[in-house]
Design a protein around this motif. Structure first.
Motif, PDB file in Angstrom:
ATOM      1  N   GLY A   1       0.837  -1.189   0.000  1.00  0.00           N
ATOM      2  CA  GLY A   1       0.000   0.000   0.000  1.00  0.00           C
ATOM      3  C   GLY A   1       0.867   1.232   0.000  1.00  0.00           C
ATOM      4  O   GLY A   1       2.090   1.142   0.125  1.00  0.00           O
ATOM      5  N   ASP A   2       0.230   2.387  -0.118  1.00  0.00           N
ATOM      6  CA  ASP A   2       0.969   3.649  -0.144  1.00  0.00           C
ATOM      7  C   ASP A   2       1.154   4.242   1.241  1.00  0.00           C
ATOM      8  O   ASP A   2       1.795   5.282   1.382  1.00  0.00           O
ATOM      9  N   ASP A   3       0.589   3.587   2.266  1.00  0.00           N
ATOM     10  CA  ASP A   3       0.662   4.130   3.624  1.00  0.00           C
ATOM     11  C   ASP A   3       1.584   3.285   4.499  1.00  0.00           C
ATOM     12  O   ASP A   3       1.828   2.113   4.226  1.00  0.00           O
ATOM     13  N   VAL A   4       2.063   3.897   5.554  1.00  0.00           N
ATOM     14  CA  VAL A   4       3.038   3.236   6.420  1.00  0.00           C
ATOM     15  C   VAL A   4       2.424   2.073   7.197  1.00  0.00           C
ATOM     16  O   VAL A   4       3.125   1.102   7.504  1.00  0.00           O
ATOM     17  N   VAL A   5       1.144   2.104   7.500  1.00  0.00           N
ATOM     18  CA  VAL A   5       0.517   1.006   8.245  1.00  0.00           C
ATOM     19  C   VAL A   5       0.496  -0.265   7.396  1.00  0.00           C
ATOM     20  O   VAL A   5       0.876  -1.337   7.868  1.00  0.00           O
ATOM     21  N   SER A   6       0.059  -0.159   6.156  1.00  0.00           N
ATOM     22  CA  SER A   6       0.020  -1.351   5.297  1.00  0.00           C
ATOM     23  C   SER A   6       1.428  -1.855   4.994  1.00  0.00           C
ATOM     24  O   SER A   6       1.658  -3.067   4.927  1.00  0.00           O
ATOM     25  N   GLN A   7       2.387  -0.950   4.842  1.00  0.00           N
ATOM     26  CA  GLN A   7       3.761  -1.378   4.593  1.00  0.00           C
ATOM     27  C   GLN A   7       4.366  -2.031   5.834  1.00  0.00           C
ATOM     28  O   GLN A   7       5.113  -3.003   5.730  1.00  0.00           O
ATOM     29  N   THR A   8       4.020  -1.535   7.017  1.00  0.00           N
ATOM     30  CA  THR A   8       4.511  -2.140   8.261  1.00  0.00           C
ATOM     31  C   THR A   8       3.959  -3.549   8.405  1.00  0.00           C
ATOM     32  O   THR A   8       4.703  -4.494   8.722  1.00  0.00           O
ATOM     33  N   GLU A   9       2.662  -3.706   8.169  1.00  0.00           N
ATOM     34  CA  GLU A   9       2.054  -5.034   8.271  1.00  0.00           C
ATOM     35  C   GLU A   9       2.703  -6.009   7.296  1.00  0.00           C
ATOM     36  O   GLU A   9       3.018  -7.149   7.653  1.00  0.00           O
ATOM     37  N   ALA A  10       2.933  -5.578   6.070  1.00  0.00           N
ATOM     38  CA  ALA A  10       3.558  -6.442   5.070  1.00  0.00           C
ATOM     39  C   ALA A  10       4.987  -6.793   5.464  1.00  0.00           C
ATOM     40  O   ALA A  10       5.416  -7.947   5.326  1.00  0.00           O
ATOM     41  N   ALA A  11       5.742  -5.821   5.958  1.00  0.00           N
ATOM     42  CA  ALA A  11       7.121  -6.089   6.380  1.00  0.00           C
ATOM     43  C   ALA A  11       7.151  -7.131   7.490  1.00  0.00           C
ATOM     44  O   ALA A  11       7.973  -8.061   7.472  1.00  0.00           O
ATOM     45  N   LEU A  12       6.244  -7.010   8.455  1.00  0.00           N
ATOM     46  CA  LEU A  12       6.199  -7.963   9.561  1.00  0.00           C
ATOM     47  C   LEU A  12       5.717  -9.338   9.094  1.00  0.00           C
ATOM     48  O   LEU A  12       6.211 -10.366   9.572  1.00  0.00           O
ATOM     49  N   LYS A  13       4.783  -9.385   8.154  1.00  0.00           N
ATOM     50  CA  LYS A  13       4.357 -10.672   7.591  1.00  0.00           C
ATOM     51  C   LYS A  13       5.504 -11.321   6.819  1.00  0.00           C
ATOM     52  O   LYS A  13       5.676 -12.545   6.861  1.00  0.00           O
ATOM     53  N   ASN A  14       6.285 -10.509   6.110  1.00  0.00           N
ATOM     54  CA  ASN A  14       7.443 -11.045   5.391  1.00  0.00           C
ATOM     55  C   ASN A  14       8.443 -11.655   6.367  1.00  0.00           C
ATOM     56  O   ASN A  14       8.976 -12.748   6.131  1.00  0.00           O
ATOM     57  N   LEU A  15       8.698 -10.959   7.477  1.00  0.00           N
ATOM     58  CA  LEU A  15       9.585 -11.528   8.498  1.00  0.00           C
ATOM     59  C   LEU A  15       8.996 -12.824   9.036  1.00  0.00           C
ATOM     60  O   LEU A  15       9.726 -13.803   9.257  1.00  0.00           O
ATOM     61  N   GLY A  16       7.682 -12.857   9.235  1.00  0.00           N
ATOM     62  CA  GLY A  16       7.029 -14.071   9.716  1.00  0.00           C
ATOM     63  C   GLY A  16       7.223 -15.246   8.778  1.00  0.00           C
ATOM     64  O   GLY A  16       7.434 -16.383   9.216  1.00  0.00           O
ATOM     65  N   ALA A  17       7.158 -14.998   7.478  1.00  0.00           N
ATOM     66  CA  ALA A  17       7.364 -16.066   6.493  1.00  0.00           C
ATOM     67  C   ALA A  17       8.795 -16.603   6.555  1.00  0.00           C
ATOM     68  O   ALA A  17       9.020 -17.805   6.444  1.00  0.00           O
ATOM     69  N   ILE A  18       9.743 -15.708   6.739  1.00  0.00           N
ATOM     70  CA  ILE A  18      11.145 -16.120   6.847  1.00  0.00           C
ATOM     71  C   ILE A  18      11.363 -16.898   8.150  1.00  0.00           C
ATOM     72  O   ILE A  18      12.025 -17.943   8.152  1.00  0.00           O
ATOM     73  N   LEU A  19      10.794 -16.398   9.234  1.00  0.00           N
ATOM     74  CA  LEU A  19      10.894 -17.111  10.508  1.00  0.00           C
ATOM     75  C   LEU A  19      10.318 -18.520  10.374  1.00  0.00           C
ATOM     76  O   LEU A  19      10.924 -19.498  10.834  1.00  0.00           O
ATOM     77  N   LYS A  20       9.160 -18.639   9.749  1.00  0.00           N
ATOM     78  CA  LYS A  20       8.512 -19.939   9.570  1.00  0.00           C
ATOM     79  C   LYS A  20       9.403 -20.883   8.776  1.00  0.00           C
ATOM     80  O   LYS A  20       9.518 -22.066   9.110  1.00  0.00           O
ATOM     81  N   GLU A  21      10.030 -20.364   7.731  1.00  0.00           N
ATOM     82  CA  GLU A  21      10.924 -21.189   6.904  1.00  0.00           C
ATOM     83  C   GLU A  21      12.071 -21.748   7.737  1.00  0.00           C
ATOM     84  O   GLU A  21      12.576 -22.842   7.463  1.00  0.00           O
ATOM     85  N   ALA A  22      12.464 -21.003   8.768  1.00  0.00           N
ATOM     86  CA  ALA A  22      13.554 -21.436   9.649  1.00  0.00           C
ATOM     87  C   ALA A  22      13.043 -22.250  10.842  1.00  0.00           C
ATOM     88  O   ALA A  22      13.811 -22.583  11.745  1.00  0.00           O
ATOM     89  N   GLY A  23      11.733 -22.542  10.873  1.00  0.00           N
ATOM     90  CA  GLY A  23      11.165 -23.306  11.971  1.00  0.00           C
ATOM     91  C   GLY A  23      10.951 -22.476  13.227  1.00  0.00           C
ATOM     92  O   GLY A  23      10.957 -23.012  14.335  1.00  0.00           O
TER      93      GLY A  23
END
Length: 125
Positions: free
Chosen positions: A44-66
């Motif tokens: 999204g163009d706003d910081v809230v949607s970008q923050t949520e996406a950044a944290l979800k991306n970290l979550g996906a990486i964390l999950k990949e590492a167990g």
């Protein structure tokens, strides 16, 4: 021995670096912008949607590492404007509810792709 952690459920690296490196029981995640993994565009163009996406991306990486957010011991939040701190903090609190990790937050002159926020983390199994 270090192990590269990579998932298609988070955006690929924008340069010569890995999404994360697992060194023993410690995971070092590269900074994540608020990009949609499927499109490579900002969520999204706003910081809230970008923050949520950044944290979800970290979550996906964390999950990949167990791992998951409860394994995170340290984060760094880079903001294009410290004026966004309160709204970013509110969204961040949705992902880290108890035993919150240590954290630094900085305003920076510019982020890759002119993003509004970038977040990295260190996690331990």
């Amino acid at each position: 021995m270090n192990k590269v952690i990579s998932t298609k459920n988070a955006p690929g690296a924008l340069g010569p670096y890995s999404q994360a490196i697992l060194a023993g029981d410690t995971l070092y995640c590269s900074g994540q912008l608020g990009l949609d993994a499927a499109t490579g565009e900002f969520a999204g163009d706003d910081v809230v949607s970008q923050t949520e996406a950044a944290l979800k991306n970290l979550g996906a990486i964390l999950k990949e590492a167990g791992m998951d957010y409860t394994n995170v011991v340290k984060t760094t939040v880079l903001l294009s404007s410290m004026g966004d701190f309160a709204v970013v903090n509110a969204k961040y609190a949705e992902f880290f509810k108890e035993n919150c990790p240590a954290r630094c937050a900085y305003e920076v002159a510019c982020l890759p792709k002119n993003g509004l926020v970038e977040i990295d983390c260190i996690a331990v199994k």
